[in-house]
Every structure is written in C-alpha cells, then in structure tokens.
Design a protein around this motif. Structure first.
Motif, short mmCIF file in Angstrom:
data_model
loop_
_atom_site.label_atom_id
_atom_site.label_comp_id
_atom_site.label_asym_id
_atom_site.label_seq_id
_atom_site.Cartn_x
_atom_site.Cartn_y
_atom_site.Cartn_z
N MET A 129 1.58 10.16 1.15
CA MET A 129 0.74 9.94 -0.03
C MET A 129 0.63 8.45 -0.32
O MET A 129 1.62 7.72 -0.25
N ALA A 130 -0.56 8.00 -0.62
CA ALA A 130 -0.78 6.60 -0.95
C ALA A 130 -0.41 6.33 -2.41
O ALA A 130 -0.71 7.14 -3.29
N LEU A 131 0.26 5.22 -2.63
CA LEU A 131 0.61 4.78 -3.98
C LEU A 131 -0.07 3.47 -4.29
O LEU A 131 -0.32 2.65 -3.38
N ARG A 132 -0.36 3.24 -5.54
CA ARG A 132 -1.15 2.08 -5.94
C ARG A 132 -0.27 0.90 -6.36
O ARG A 132 0.71 1.07 -7.07
N VAL A 133 -0.70 -0.29 -5.90
CA VAL A 133 -0.03 -1.54 -6.24
C VAL A 133 -1.07 -2.47 -6.86
O VAL A 133 -2.19 -2.60 -6.34
N GLY A 134 -0.70 -3.11 -7.96
CA GLY A 134 -1.58 -4.08 -8.61
C GLY A 134 -1.32 -5.48 -8.08
O GLY A 134 -0.20 -6.00 -8.18
N LEU A 135 -2.33 -6.10 -7.48
CA LEU A 135 -2.26 -7.46 -6.95
C LEU A 135 -2.88 -8.40 -7.98
O LEU A 135 -4.05 -8.26 -8.32
N GLU A 139 2.98 -9.10 12.76
CA GLU A 139 4.19 -9.21 13.58
C GLU A 139 5.34 -8.35 13.07
O GLU A 139 6.24 -8.01 13.83
N THR A 140 5.29 -7.97 11.80
CA THR A 140 6.34 -7.10 11.25
C THR A 140 5.87 -5.67 11.06
O THR A 140 6.68 -4.79 10.75
N GLN A 141 4.56 -5.42 11.20
CA GLN A 141 3.97 -4.10 10.95
C GLN A 141 4.31 -3.63 9.53
O GLN A 141 4.72 -2.50 9.30
N CYS A 142 4.14 -4.54 8.58
CA CYS A 142 4.38 -4.28 7.16
C CYS A 142 3.12 -4.56 6.35
O CYS A 142 2.24 -5.31 6.78
N VAL A 196 -0.93 1.60 -0.88
CA VAL A 196 0.09 1.50 0.16
C VAL A 196 0.35 2.91 0.66
O VAL A 196 0.78 3.78 -0.10
N ASP A 197 0.08 3.13 1.93
CA ASP A 197 0.14 4.47 2.51
C ASP A 197 1.18 4.51 3.62
O ASP A 197 1.03 3.86 4.67
N GLN A 198 2.23 5.29 3.42
CA GLN A 198 3.29 5.41 4.43
C GLN A 198 2.75 5.97 5.74
O GLN A 198 3.26 5.64 6.82
N ASN A 199 1.73 6.81 5.68
CA ASN A 199 1.16 7.37 6.90
C ASN A 199 0.52 6.28 7.76
O ASN A 199 0.65 6.29 9.00
N VAL A 200 -0.16 5.35 7.12
CA VAL A 200 -0.76 4.23 7.85
C VAL A 200 0.32 3.38 8.49
O VAL A 200 0.24 3.00 9.66
#
Length: 279
Positions: free
Chosen positions: A1-7, A200-203, A252-256
């Motif tokens: 599930m995607a969670l929202r982050v405020g930038l 390079e970190t896949q983050c 931010v999606d853990q699946n991605v």
C-alpha cells in the motif's frame, strides 16, 4: 500500500515565530491531504542574517521551540522530519552548536536524532559551517510507518559511503536529505546528486529545501530551492522551482521499492571481498 509523504519548500528567516507559523501551515496542508510523514528542510526553525545569530538562537532539544514542533506532530497525528535544527549542547567549545535532524512521531515524541556528520565548508559560496558547528559522529536510521528512514542533512549527500551504509547495513528504504543548498552548488549538482543517491541505493529520496533570499539585511543568504522527491528507479516524483514555497504530496510504495530491488539485486551482488564494507 502506498503512503503519502509531504515534501516541503520554504524560505526561513531569522524569526522563530514567523517560521513556526509557516511550518504549521505547511504541516496542516499536508495533514489535510492524508500525509503520514511531513519533511521540512534544513534550518526550518531559523536562518540568521548576521554572524552569531544561529548560536544565539540555538536551543536544547528539550527547549520550547522543539516542544512546539512536537506538539504540532501530536495535534496533526503525523510524523515530522525536522531537517536541521540549531541544537545547543552544554560543553561544546567556543559556543559552537550542532546541526540536528530530528524525527518526531505522531505521538509528539522524538523518535530519532541525527547530528550532521559532514559540515559545509565551501568558502567560495560564503559559507563555512565548521566556524559555528560541531560535526556529528553517528550514522542514524529510524523505523517509521512509511518505511525505514535514512536520516541525513544537506551536504551529506556528496558522500555516497554514508548512503551505502544506510541502505546495506541499516536497511534504509527512504533517504531524507533536508537541505539549504547554496546557489552555485545547487545549480551545478542538486538534481544529479539526489537522483544518483536514489539509484545507487534503490531507495526513495525525499529532499525538502529552503528557497530564495532569507533576510532583507545582513548576509542576504539565498538558497537554491528545487525540493525534490525521487523514486528508487531515479524517477523524479515531485519537484519545486527555485522560488516557490508550499507542500507537494508524493506516494511511497513498498511494492515499487521491492520490485526495483528484485529486478536488480544489488544487495547480493556487492563484491565486499574486493572493495570491503563501508564500516
């Protein structure tokens, strides 16, 4: 599930009250859009106009300014990345301070504290951070509802070893890089550095930023802006220009993240036998 982050992108001044009201508005807007975490930039609480103002404004983490931000997180029931706080610590030499990134949870509690390791000493920009700041010594990560956070500040982004350690030894999934980049270095390297660290970190990289001229008098310091969020494949998810302020919502999606890491399993392909570990 995607969670929202405020930038967030803002233009801090040498006035804590004005800055808090700006930050409160940004956090409130992010909360109204369902964000779980809100990222504020380096120097979110204060940027001085004169030499010595940062030291004079510095407070302990138990002081009134940090208390207000903790209460804000509790009120809005979300996590805050408070990107670079002028922390006063008893016993530091010559009245020097720390540049401290504080993670606050939705209960209003300080969940993690990182003191900036790499200080921005670049006289050609007019900034020599070590004149007023003591460098930190510890790598810090933090578990959060949106994933494992790699906690850094601004100039750290030029030192890839730190981010390799955060990913491959601390299990980081989201790299926080709150910044107040100078104009010449931002123009040359900002986007390149943020996207490189992500690839390079896949983050995910979440880089909140200061933008524009901060004070009318004194040193008239200006920041590059261009707050940016990047996914683990290097795709820019959101980006500000060099002068606007506000909040952008990214998912931010853990699946991605897991898909990228499975397709290119860097963690198992690293040749520590040849070039060693980061520690």
């Amino acid at each position: 599930m995607a969670l929202r982050v405020g930038l967030c992108q803002m233009t801090a001044r040498n006035d804590k009250e004005i800055n808090f009201q700006i930050c409160r508005d940004l956090v409130s807007e992010a909360a109204s859009q369902g964000c779980t975490l809100v990222a504020l930039p380096e120097c979110f609480a204060f940027i001085g106009a004169q030499k010595g103002e940062a030291q004079a404004a510095a407070e302990a983490l138990e002081g009134p300014t940090m208390h207000r931000y903790c209460e804000l997180a509790k009120e809005k029931q979300l996590w805050l990345s408070l990107g670079g706080f002028q922390e006063k610590v008893e016993g530091e030499p010559d009245d020097k301070i720390l540049n401290t990134h504080v993670i606050v949870n939705s209960l209003g509690e300080i969940a993690s504290v990182y003191r900036k390791i790499h200080l921005f000493d670049a006289p050609f920009t007019g900034l020599v951070e070590s004149q007023q700041t003591v460098a930190g010594t510890e790598v810090v990560s933090c578990a959060s509802p949106v994933g494992q956070l790699g906690v850094t500040v601004c100039y750290d982004v030029r030192f890839p070893e730190l981010y390799q350690k955060l990913r491959f030894e601390h299990g980081a999934e989201i790299l926080l890089v709150p910044s107040a980049f100078s104009m010449p270095t931002g123009r040359a390297h900002w986007e390149l550095l943020m996207r490189t660290r992500a690839v390079e970190t896949q983050c995910y990289v979440i880089a909140a930023a200061q933008a524009g001229q901060h004070n009318e008098d004194g040193n008239k310091r200006c920041s590059w802006g261009h707050a940016m969020a990047v996914d683990p494949w290097g795709k820019v998810l959101a980006e500000f220009d060099g002068s606007s302020t506000g909040v952008r919502v990214v998912e931010v999606d853990q699946n991605v993240l897991q898909d990228v890491r499975q397709k290119m399993p860097l963690a198992t392909q690293r040749r520590y036998d040849i070039y060693g570990r980061t520690s």
